[in-house]
Design an enzyme around this catalytic site. Structure first.
Site, PDB file in Angstrom:
ATOM      1  CB  SER A   1      34.418  31.440  26.193  1.00 41.78           C
ATOM      2  OG  SER A   1      34.789  30.497  27.195  1.00 41.78           O
ATOM      3  N   GLY A   2      33.739  33.872  28.892  1.00 41.15           N
ATOM      4  CA  GLY A   2      32.746  34.173  29.921  1.00 41.15           C
ATOM      5  C   GLY A   2      31.734  35.156  29.353  1.00 41.15           C
TER       6      GLY A   2
ATOM      7  CE  LYS B   1      42.834  29.711  32.305  1.00 45.51           C
ATOM      8  NZ  LYS B   1      43.918  30.181  33.159  1.00 45.51           N
TER       9      LYS B   1
ATOM     10  CB  SER C   1      30.232  34.231  33.217  1.00 45.25           C
ATOM     11  OG  SER C   1      31.086  35.331  33.052  1.00 45.25           O
TER      12      SER C   1
ATOM     13  CB  ALA D   1      27.450  34.401  38.407  1.00 45.75           C
TER      14      ALA D   1
ATOM     15  N   GLY E   1      22.863  36.780  41.291  1.00 45.36           N
ATOM     16  CA  GLY E   1      22.098  37.485  40.279  1.00 45.36           C
ATOM     17  C   GLY E   1      22.802  38.690  39.713  1.00 45.36           C
TER      18      GLY E   1
ATOM     19  CD  GLU F   1      23.177  39.557  45.812  1.00 42.64           C
ATOM     20  OE1 GLU F   1      23.959  40.327  45.231  1.00 42.64           O
ATOM     21  OE2 GLU F   1      23.133  38.343  45.580  1.00 42.64           O
TER      22      GLU F   1
ATOM     23  CG  HIS G   1      31.309  35.746  48.914  1.00 39.97           C
ATOM     24  ND1 HIS G   1      30.598  35.218  49.956  1.00 39.97           N
ATOM     25  CD2 HIS G   1      30.396  36.233  48.044  1.00 39.97           C
ATOM     26  CE1 HIS G   1      29.305  35.361  49.714  1.00 39.97           C
ATOM     27  NE2 HIS G   1      29.158  35.984  48.556  1.00 39.97           N
TER      28      HIS G   1
ATOM     29  NE  ARG H   1      29.493  40.158  48.172  1.00 35.96           N
ATOM     30  CZ  ARG H   1      29.366  39.724  46.939  1.00 35.96           C
ATOM     31  NH1 ARG H   1      30.376  39.842  46.119  1.00 35.96           N
ATOM     32  NH2 ARG H   1      28.268  39.161  46.535  1.00 35.96           N
TER      33      ARG H   1
ATOM     34  CG  HIS I   1      33.576  36.507  45.416  1.00 35.20           C
ATOM     35  ND1 HIS I   1      33.230  35.332  44.795  1.00 35.20           N
ATOM     36  CD2 HIS I   1      32.532  37.361  45.226  1.00 35.20           C
ATOM     37  CE1 HIS I   1      32.033  35.461  44.247  1.00 35.20           C
ATOM     38  NE2 HIS I   1      31.590  36.689  44.476  1.00 35.20           N
TER      39      HIS I   1
ATOM     40  CD  GLU J   1      36.509  38.710  38.700  1.00 37.74           C
ATOM     41  OE1 GLU J   1      35.489  38.076  38.374  1.00 37.74           O
ATOM     42  OE2 GLU J   1      37.203  38.435  39.707  1.00 37.74           O
TER      43      GLU J   1
ATOM     44  CG  LEU K   1      26.936  38.048  36.695  1.00 34.77           C
ATOM     45  CD1 LEU K   1      25.640  37.346  37.082  1.00 34.77           C
ATOM     46  CD2 LEU K   1      27.662  37.230  35.636  1.00 34.77           C
TER      47      LEU K   1
HETATM   48  C1  FAD Z   1      31.095  31.382  42.462  1.00 34.13           C
HETATM   49  C2  FAD Z   1      30.897  32.767  41.928  1.00 34.13           C
HETATM   50  C3  FAD Z   1      29.669  33.394  42.089  1.00 34.13           C
HETATM   51  C4  FAD Z   1      29.468  34.689  41.599  1.00 34.13           C
HETATM   52  N1  FAD Z   1      28.231  35.263  41.722  1.00 34.13           N
HETATM   53  C5  FAD Z   1      28.014  36.474  41.165  1.00 34.13           C
HETATM   54  C6  FAD Z   1      26.706  37.046  41.178  1.00 34.13           C
HETATM   55  O1  FAD Z   1      25.754  36.448  41.662  1.00 34.13           O
HETATM   56  N2  FAD Z   1      26.541  38.268  40.596  1.00 34.13           N
HETATM   57  C7  FAD Z   1      27.571  38.954  40.014  1.00 34.13           C
HETATM   58  O2  FAD Z   1      27.352  40.059  39.512  1.00 34.13           O
HETATM   59  N3  FAD Z   1      28.819  38.426  39.998  1.00 34.13           N
HETATM   60  C8  FAD Z   1      29.052  37.205  40.530  1.00 34.13           C
HETATM   61  N4  FAD Z   1      30.317  36.671  40.476  1.00 34.13           N
HETATM   62  C9  FAD Z   1      31.372  37.395  39.746  1.00 34.13           C
HETATM   63  C10 FAD Z   1      31.100  37.273  38.235  1.00 34.13           C
HETATM   64  O3  FAD Z   1      30.666  35.973  37.953  1.00 34.13           O
HETATM   65  C11 FAD Z   1      32.347  37.586  37.431  1.00 34.13           C
HETATM   66  O4  FAD Z   1      32.932  38.775  37.845  1.00 34.13           O
HETATM   67  C12 FAD Z   1      32.017  37.715  35.936  1.00 34.13           C
HETATM   68  O5  FAD Z   1      31.268  36.615  35.525  1.00 34.13           O
HETATM   69  C13 FAD Z   1      33.297  37.826  35.150  1.00 34.13           C
HETATM   70  O6  FAD Z   1      33.019  37.644  33.797  1.00 34.13           O
HETATM   71  P1  FAD Z   1      34.222  37.683  32.768  1.00 34.13           P
HETATM   72  O7  FAD Z   1      33.625  37.437  31.424  1.00 34.13           O
HETATM   73  O8  FAD Z   1      34.996  38.909  32.962  1.00 34.13           O
HETATM   74  O9  FAD Z   1      35.185  36.481  33.205  1.00 34.13           O
HETATM   75  P2  FAD Z   1      34.895  34.923  33.289  1.00 34.13           P
HETATM   76  O10 FAD Z   1      33.457  34.631  33.251  1.00 34.13           O
HETATM   77  O11 FAD Z   1      35.670  34.385  34.419  1.00 34.13           O
HETATM   78  O12 FAD Z   1      35.537  34.382  31.945  1.00 34.13           O
HETATM   79  C14 FAD Z   1      36.933  34.387  31.749  1.00 34.13           C
HETATM   80  C15 FAD Z   1      37.250  33.516  30.556  1.00 34.13           C
HETATM   81  O13 FAD Z   1      38.602  33.704  30.159  1.00 34.13           O
HETATM   82  C16 FAD Z   1      39.202  32.456  29.904  1.00 34.13           C
HETATM   83  N5  FAD Z   1      40.653  32.597  30.062  1.00 34.13           N
HETATM   84  C17 FAD Z   1      41.351  32.982  31.160  1.00 34.13           C
HETATM   85  N6  FAD Z   1      42.669  32.990  30.900  1.00 34.13           N
HETATM   86  C18 FAD Z   1      42.829  32.602  29.603  1.00 34.13           C
HETATM   87  C19 FAD Z   1      43.946  32.391  28.753  1.00 34.13           C
HETATM   88  N7  FAD Z   1      45.213  32.542  29.180  1.00 34.13           N
HETATM   89  N8  FAD Z   1      43.719  31.998  27.484  1.00 34.13           N
HETATM   90  C20 FAD Z   1      42.463  31.802  27.018  1.00 34.13           C
HETATM   91  N9  FAD Z   1      41.355  31.962  27.797  1.00 34.13           N
HETATM   92  C21 FAD Z   1      41.544  32.362  29.059  1.00 34.13           C
HETATM   93  C22 FAD Z   1      38.543  31.532  30.910  1.00 34.13           C
HETATM   94  O14 FAD Z   1      38.700  30.188  30.558  1.00 34.13           O
HETATM   95  C23 FAD Z   1      37.101  32.039  30.829  1.00 34.13           C
HETATM   96  O15 FAD Z   1      36.457  31.473  29.709  1.00 34.13           O
HETATM   97  C24 FAD Z   1      30.533  35.380  40.958  1.00 34.13           C
HETATM   98  C25 FAD Z   1      31.768  34.754  40.815  1.00 34.13           C
HETATM   99  C26 FAD Z   1      31.953  33.458  41.277  1.00 34.13           C
HETATM  100  C27 FAD Z   1      33.284  32.804  41.089  1.00 34.13           C
END
Ligand code: FAD
Length: 536
Positions: free
Chosen positions: A29-30, A51, A59, A62, A65, A129, A245, A291, A352, A376, A393
């Site tokens: 749910s990201g 989970k 997400s 983040a 930006g 950046e 990072h 980076r 990171h 990701e 993002l």
């Molecule tokens: C502190 C931080 C700052 C960041 N800043 C930036 C930024 O400024 N700009 C940028 O572009 N990127 C940034 N990033 C990277 C970016 O946030 C991520 O790459 C992006 O949000 C990933 O999105 P996603 O939907 O793929 O995964 P996520 O947002 O991580 O969502 C993954 C989801 O999957 C769920 N999940 C995982 N395993 C399971 C399972 N077995 N069963 C059920 N659910 C599960 C998790 O609970 C979560 O809800 C940052 C990352 C971090 C950690």
């Protein structure tokens, strides 16, 4: 050879487990998972299983930006060129072009949904950046961009009657028969195991930073999606490319908060324990170098000064403005009695962003029929060997939408069937003596940090794989009853594949720095390294 891993982590039999049927199942749910759900035609049913609570995702954390061509001074060609310069030849040019050209439209959509990005006058305030040639980073709430984007997207989800959210529901494994993904086996505390049969399944499970002792990633980032896709026979690639990072808050007792690159973008200096500003000794771009360059320079300077960290120094900037631009970071540092406008902030690199993952094509299709993936957890070809800041993002947003649409189209072409395929996993190995899970998990994270970190060599990688293989032998064959065990099994599986890849790639490329092979070797290694487990 990666550790032999069982096909399913838990036993199940269709006669003993409740069943649920849906058109599209989304795991995670990201941003990528929610954006995918919103792209599914409302005539179809969607389950989003996640989970933890809905607020737990990278997400939502983040900061800096999201990158896009949003000003008349900028051009798609420049954003594309910067992305390719960072990621190198392992980028897929078609993917880079598609994502970057689609970016402004997707950001305007977020604004239409109520996301309030920061403004300078009546224009979007665009930050800069590392390795971006222009100001093109849209940000919100100063340094809480993810929180604001997820607020807006979650509101849309609440209004989407066809989307059913299952929080605190851990996906253990993907269900597959005859080379086709049919859904997943999920577990939650209340109902135990459920078999969710889906016409199409989308993995949106995020990264794997928790494999490392020092990481910016939230607890949920344990590489589950990569491990379950691997067990189901989907291809994974580029796993050697973990981006560190450079500036993660390093205070004993605090969690490892990321100090956004935007801080350096606004003019912060990196200094060592003596107050010396060292970055230009390593790269003419100074604090705004990519980076990986900054991370390497910090590690080298830490060694030189025999000090466990370096410092960010903003004391030469306008204090008022600094606190206003970075309220979140100011708050976290404030808890440790540090004023970001006056005091030096102790930082060091941390894991990171995972560039590698489940291989997907331009639509988000994996190599396993019926399985899609976004964000990701994937290797899409956008980032190559080194992600450009704030492109992730963007990837989650664009691929989320595209994957949701494509999976929905595929689901719409299939007839309803409420029969469960005959899949079972009769019994699994050992139950045995309880293991001290936290002990193994901490040992794994320390080992990865020490031997599979910013700088690598064959000796360290071999030592790491030997240890991990030993742990795999008594952990992977075990039967666990809850997520702590399954996460550990997933982490060991992903760690073992990462190390195999890092060992195999005998060169330095992007974020994979092999001190025993310091050159880039295009002749031998200008290619992806792929892994898949033979399907049963
Ligand atoms: C502190 C931080 C700052 C960041 N800043 C930036 C930024 O400024 N700009 C940028 O572009 N990127 C940034 N990033 C990277 C970016 O946030 C991520 O790459 C992006 O949000 C990933 O999105 P996603 O939907 O793929 O995964 P996520 O947002 O991580 O969502 C993954 C989801 O999957 C769920 N999940 C995982 N395993 C399971 C399972 N077995 N069963 C059920 N659910 C599960 C998790 O609970 C979560 O809800 C940052 C990352 C971090 C950690």
């Amino acid at each position: 050879m990666p550790c032999p891993t069982p096909r399913y982590l838990v036993p199940f039999h269709p006669k003993q487990v409740p069943h649920f049927f849906t058109d599209v199942l989304i795991i995670g749910s990201g941003l990528s998972g929610f954006r995918a759900a919103l792209a599914v035609d409302p005539s179809l049913s969607v389950v989003v299983a996640t989970k933890d609570g809905l607020e737990e995702s990278s997400s939502a954390y983040a900061q800096g930006g999201i990158a896009a061509v949003l000003s008349p001074d900028d051009r798609f060609e420049d954003h594309i060129a910067d992305t390719l310069a960072a990621g190198g030849s392992l980028c897929d040019v078609e993917v880079v072009e598609r994502v970057i050209r689609a970016a402004p439209k997707h950001i305007r959509e977020l604004i239409d949904w109520g996301a309030e990005f920061d403004h300078a006058g009546d224009q979007l305030a665009l930050g800069r950046e590392g390795a971006h040639g222009r100001n093109r980073i849209a940000h919100a709430l100063g340094d809480a961009t993810g929180k604001e984007i997820m607020r807006a997207v979650s509101r849309q989800i609440e209004m989407a009657a066809h989307v059913d959210i299952w929080p605190n529901t851990f996906t253990v494994d993907l269900l597959a028969t005859d080379g086709v993904c049919r859904g997943a086996l999920v577990w939650n505390q209340q109902h135990g195991k459920t078999l969710v049969w889906a016409k199409q399944t989308i993995l949106a499970t995020g990264g794997a930073g928790q494999l490392y002792r020092e990481t910016t990633n939230p607890e949920v980032a344990t590489g589950d999606g990569m491990a379950m896709a691997y067990r189901a026979g989907a291809e994974l690639r580029d796993l050697e490319f973990m981006q560190f990072h450079p500036t993660v808050l390093y205070i004993a007792g605090s969690s490892r908060h990321l100090i956004s690159e935007a801080v350096r973008g606004e003019g912060a200096w990196l200094v060592d324990r003596t107050g010396y500003r060292f970055m230009t000794d390593y790269d003419p771009r100074g604090e705004l170098a990519p980076r990986d360059v900054v991370s390497l320079a910090i590690v080298a300077q830490m060694e030189k000064t025999k000090h466990p960290n370096v410092y960010l120094d903003l004391s030469h900037l306008d204090g008022e403005k600094v606190r206003e631009r970075f309220p979140g970071i100011a708050g976290v540092c404030g808890e440790f009695n540090l004023d970001i406008a006056r005091d030096q902030i102790p930082v060091r690199p941390g894991a990171h962003y995972m560039m590698g993952g489940v291989t997907v094509d331009v639509q988000g299709r994996t190599t396993l029929d019926g399985l899609w993936a976004a964000g990701e957890t994937t290797s899409s070809g956008l980032h190559g060997a080194n992600r450009l800041a704030s492109n992730s993002l963007l990837e989650a947003l664009v691929y989320g939408a595209c994957t949701g649409r494509s999976a929905a189209r595929a689901a719409a072409e299939m007839n309803d069937s409420f029969t469960a395929p005959a899949i079972e996993n009769p019994n699994l190995g050992l139950v045995g003596e309880p293991l001290k899970m936290a002990d193994i998990r901490n040992s794994l994270a320390s080992l990865m940090w020490r031997n599979v970190g910013v700088r690598r060599n064959a000796e360290g990688l071999n030592e790491a794989i030997e240890n991990i293989n030993r742990w795999c032998r008594y952990v992977l064959g075990r039967q666990f009853a809850d997520p702590i065990g399954w996460e550990l099994q997933n982490m060991l599986c992903v760690a073992s594949l990462m190390i195999e890849a890092a060992l195999a790639r005998q060169e330095t490329r992007g974020v994979q720095v092999r001190i025993d092979f310091p050159e880039t070797d295009d002749q031998r290694w200008n290619r992806h390294l792929t892994f898949f487990r033979n399907r049963e």
